[in-house]
Design a protein around this motif. Structure first.
Motif, mmCIF file in Angstrom:
data_model
loop_
_atom_site.group_PDB
_atom_site.id
_atom_site.type_symbol
_atom_site.label_atom_id
_atom_site.label_comp_id
_atom_site.label_asym_id
_atom_site.label_seq_id
_atom_site.Cartn_x
_atom_site.Cartn_y
_atom_site.Cartn_z
ATOM 1 N N VAL A 1 0.845 -1.189 0.000
ATOM 2 C CA VAL A 1 0.000 0.000 0.000
ATOM 3 C C VAL A 1 0.883 1.243 0.000
ATOM 4 N N LEU B 1 -12.882 5.331 1.868
ATOM 5 C CA LEU B 1 -11.436 5.103 1.923
ATOM 6 C C LEU B 1 -10.926 5.157 3.360
ATOM 7 N N TYR C 1 -8.944 2.034 4.610
ATOM 8 C CA TYR C 1 -7.523 2.274 4.911
ATOM 9 C C TYR C 1 -7.434 3.335 6.009
ATOM 10 N N ALA D 1 -4.565 1.522 -2.558
ATOM 11 C CA ALA D 1 -5.539 2.460 -1.993
ATOM 12 C C ALA D 1 -6.073 3.407 -3.060
#
Length: 309
Positions: A98, A122, A126, A289
């Motif tokens: 990531v 998001l 994450y 991501a």
């Protein structure tokens, strides 16, 4: 955090103990939370005080109380621990592939509602990913993609997609000519020709770096250039000139009678609207991501029926 970690003459473990004492209210409660005997907690604080040459707690009373110095250093300890946690999180993301951070640049004409929903998702998918979001002047998103300071651009690409950029059309934004009701063009009573428009000021959204770039749809000989869309709206409402504005931004002023649509005899702007792209530098594709965000953004657009077919 795993491991003790040493910073100069102190350890992250000592700082953790200090903060835990303050949060739990006592040495014994901190020991229970950390799974340590109270004597180990006391020894860690005594060592920290000795190494730093300060007194963190006033032990004169029944229960140790933070000194003034202690209160200041607890705040610093929290900052250090939070930074260490961010460091560990960034390293963990790097191990899994990531990206260490996600930088997004967006053009001022882009509707933000579907993107905001995607950014909320998001943050859940994450939670420790640092995200930087900035609204750029016209042309700014493309520049940031090219110089590597942004991973993703949500932007116009006029007159066409550059060869060094990979882009997907996400939506179209319909541009409508508008003018204030008290402007001379508002009372024309017929579609405005180029001759009608030419003597009046056209309020143009311009690239702040290259003012000659992106000069599309110019119909007046007098141009007032703006970088900020909101500032241009102020001048539009005040009757200083006319311009094309994104339809979603003028619906409310139109309904309130602050603006009115201006019919043009010839309008080079595509009636279906300008294409808005999700773009990245061809040689720097986004990481997991970034790809997740773009997929979620697309999903929201499909749901809201904003995608250009």
């Amino acid at each position: 955090m795993d491991g003790i970690g040493v910073i100069g003459s102190l350890t992250l473990d000592q700082l953790t103990i200090l903060v835990t004492i303050v949060d739990t209210g006592s040495f014994s409660a901190a020991g229970r939370k950390l799974g340590r005997v109270q004597s180990a907690i006391s020894q860690a604080i005594a060592t920290l005080e000795s190494l730093q040459g300060v007194s963190l707690f006033d032990r004169a009373g029944h229960r140790p109380v933070l000194t003034e110095t202690g209160r200041a250093l607890v705040a610093q300890a929290r900052t250090v621990l939070e930074s260490a946690e961010r460091f560990e999180a960034a390293a963990a993301r790097a191990r899994t592939g990531v990206e260490p951070e996600l930088v997004i640049a967006i053009d001022p004409l882009v509707p933000t509602a579907p993107l905001m929903e995607s950014l909320r998702g998001l943050a859940v998918a994450y939670p420790n990913l640092p995200v930087t979001f900035s609204t750029e002047g016209l042309g700014g998103s493309l520049r940031r993609l090219r110089d590597g300071t942004a991973a993703i651009g949500i932007c116009l690409l006029l007159p066409e997609v550059p060869e060094d950029v990979t882009a997907r059309a996400m939506m179209r934004v319909r541009m409508r000519p508008v003018v204030a009701p008290h402007h001379p063009l508002a009372s024309l009573g017929r579609p405005a020709t180029r001759g009608d428009l030419e003597p009046h000021v056209q309020l143009v959204l311009s690239d702040p770096v290259d003012t000659e770039r992106g000069n599309y749809g110019l119909s007046s000989s007098r141009l007032w250039r703006f970088v900020d869309l909101g500032r241009r709206m102020d001048f539009l409402l005040a009757g200083f000139g006319w311009c094309r504005m994104p339809e979603h931004l003028v619906e409310a002023p139109i309904a309130a009678g602050q603006l009115q649509y201006l019919e043009l005899a010839e309008d080079p702007t595509p009636p279906e609207g300008l294409a808005i792209y999700a773009a990245h530098a061809r040689h720097r594709p986004p990481g997991p991501a970034g790809r997740w965000l773009l997929a979620e953004f697309w999903r929201h657009l499909v749901m809201d029926k904003l995608v250009a077919e």
